[in-house]
Design an enzyme around this catalytic site. Structure first.
Site, PDB file in Angstrom:
ATOM      1  N   HIS A  65     -14.057  14.933  40.694  1.00  0.00           N
ATOM      2  CA  HIS A  65     -13.531  14.521  39.146  1.00  0.00           C
ATOM      3  C   HIS A  65     -14.218  15.786  38.408  1.00  0.00           C
ATOM      4  CE1 HIS A  65     -12.287  10.775  40.445  1.00  0.00           C
ATOM      5  NE2 HIS A  65     -13.370   9.813  40.209  1.00  0.00           N
TER       6      HIS A  65
ATOM      7  N   GLY B 173     -13.362   0.453  54.333  1.00  0.00           N
ATOM      8  CA  GLY B 173     -12.578   1.209  53.149  1.00  0.00           C
ATOM      9  C   GLY B 173     -13.174   2.902  52.914  1.00  0.00           C
TER      10      GLY B 173
ATOM     11  N   GLN C  79      -9.303  13.040  36.952  1.00  0.00           N
ATOM     12  CA  GLN C  79     -10.049  12.297  38.184  1.00  0.00           C
ATOM     13  C   GLN C  79      -8.871  12.408  39.397  1.00  0.00           C
ATOM     14  OE1 GLN C  79     -12.014   8.998  35.341  1.00  0.00           O
ATOM     15  NE2 GLN C  79     -11.958   8.381  37.483  1.00  0.00           N
TER      16      GLN C  79
ATOM     17  N   CYS D   5     -18.082   6.894  39.874  1.00  0.00           N
ATOM     18  CA  CYS D   5     -18.147   8.242  39.935  1.00  0.00           C
ATOM     19  C   CYS D   5     -18.092   8.973  38.832  1.00  0.00           C
ATOM     20  CB  CYS D   5     -16.947   8.684  40.810  1.00  0.00           C
ATOM     21  SG  CYS D   5     -15.584   7.803  40.912  1.00  0.00           S
TER      22      CYS D   5
HETATM   23  C1  11C Z   1     -11.708   6.110  39.992  1.00  0.00           C
HETATM   24  N1  11C Z   1     -13.846   6.046  39.115  1.00  0.00           N
HETATM   25  O1  11C Z   1     -11.678   7.312  40.266  1.00  0.00           O
HETATM   26  C2  11C Z   1     -12.820   5.164  39.936  1.00  0.00           C
HETATM   27  C3  11C Z   1     -13.137   4.710  41.090  1.00  0.00           C
HETATM   28  O2  11C Z   1     -16.125   1.630  39.448  1.00  0.00           O
HETATM   29  O3  11C Z   1     -17.065   2.489  41.260  1.00  0.00           O
HETATM   30  C4  11C Z   1     -14.672   4.005  41.377  1.00  0.00           C
HETATM   31  C5  11C Z   1     -14.680   2.789  40.828  1.00  0.00           C
HETATM   32  C6  11C Z   1     -16.294   2.191  40.482  1.00  0.00           C
HETATM   33  O4  11C Z   1     -10.623   5.466  40.072  1.00  0.00           O
END
Ligand code: 11C
Length: 344
Positions: free
Chosen positions: A242, A12, A176, A150
């Site tokens: 982000h 992944g 994001q 993240c």
């Molecule tokens: C996003 N933060 O940017 C999410 C992805 O709980 O590790 C990571 C999801 C997590 O869509």
């Protein structure tokens, strides 16, 4: 001698970043790769649609991918990095821990469990002591440690830097990048000329994980921080990085100079993936920006800027590379902390 490690969910988006960060790594040597059924028995080169910005390491490319099953992982592998989808992580990670493996996981399952350390090493390395509670309660020979989401990792170090002023309320709005949605999620081309003001359960993750991270462990129980946190999450057509707008209301007054000083001097750790400085503070009001600033500290630093006083408290912007600092790099750093503390 390097510790032998494995990657669960190796094909992944985050699994690929993990391989990029682990090969080469002076403390770790990749010895096992697992993925879903469709990849079993293939070489990694055949199984992975490799998309990160460096070639597949030669030795990894020819390794055989196995099922995500403890019986398939060699016993001398001490540490597993998990980037499994959360439903798969919930189903299989406990079995690996029971079989004696230490798992450093990026998957979102079990992050809020009372006996699972949720760790950003520079913020709450002492929460690793929760593993004693975990071992007592679950009887595992192995252990499960999580890193946060993240977008949580992007702003919590800045809050930790301001904690001495007594944080009461936090408002955070996120912008994001599409890589957070993984390869099967939204692509940058799909949202060009657009923004999506909702991302699954993201707001809840920022609000709950941040309070757990800044909580206190008394040796038996973890108390979550009492600050109130309100998050609003948006997907924008950035590829990586982000960006977040943060408002912090504190018990004690904090000037812009004091806040900048607290962030700039917030300590990093003597671990390979902990950058020094941890937090870069820009004077220029239009920084940080994803394309310019996401690779600071090899993608492991937090960037902040645009500090100003407002009627809603101190306001600033912060940024982190979401698949490095926010995911794969966060798991690797937790692995380094586990090694340093003798868990491997
Ligand atoms: C996003 N933060 O940017 C999410 C992805 O709980 O590790 C990571 C999801 C997590 O869509």
């Amino acid at each position: 001698m390097a510790a032998r490690v494995g990657v669960l969910g190796a094909t992944g988006a985050v699994g690929q970043r993990l391989i990029q960060l682990l090969d080469p790594h002076p403390e770790f040597e990749i010895a096992a790769l697992t993925a879903s059924e469709s990849s079993e028995g293939k070489t990694y080169r055949q199984a992975a649609k490799w998309r990160v910005d460096s070639p597949i390491p030669d030795d990894v490319a020819e390794m055989t991918v196995t099922a995500t099953d403890p019986d398939e992982v060699p016993d001398d592998v001490g540490l597993l990095f998990s980037s499994l989808p959360s439903s798969v992580g919930a189903a299989v990670e406990p079995g690996f821990c029971e079989a004696g493996y230490v798992v450093s996981s990026n998957s979102s399952n079990a992050r809020m469990a009372d006996d699972v350390p949720l760790v950003i090493p520079e913020v709450n390395a002492d929460h690793l002591d929760l593993l004693e509670v975990q071992r007592d309660e679950r009887g595992w020979d192995g252990a499960l440690v999580k890193n946060p989401n993240c977008s949580t990792i992007t702003f919590v170090p800045t809050l930790a830097a301001l904690a001495e002023y007594g944080i009461e309320k936090v408002h955070v709005a996120t912008l994001q990048a599409v890589s957070g949605a993984g390869y099967d999620g939204v692509s940058s081309m799909e949202i060009i000329d657009n923004a999506i003001p909702h991302i699954g359960s993201e707001e809840d993750k920022l609000e709950t994980e941040s309070r757990k991270l800044l909580g206190e462990f008394d040796g038996a129980e973890l108390t979550h921080d009492e600050m109130s946190v309100s998050a609003s999450c948006n997907r924008i057509p950035t590829i990586d990085g982000h960006l977040e707008n943060v408002w912090v209301e504190t018990e004690e007054d904090v000037s812009i100079a004091e806040a900048a000083g607290a962030m700039e001097s917030y300590p990093s750790l003597d671990l390979r993936s902990s950058p020094d400085p941890l937090i870069h503070v820009f004077d220029a009001p239009d920084r940080p920006q994803p394309r310019m600033d996401r690779t600071l500290g090899d993608g492991m630093a937090i960037a902040a800027g645009g500090l100003q006083e407002t009627p809603f408290g101190l306001q600033y912007n912060c940024l982190a590379h979401n698949t490095i600092r926010g995911a794969a790099g966060a798991s690797v750093l937790n692995g380094e902390l586990l090694l340093e503390n003798g868990y491997i």
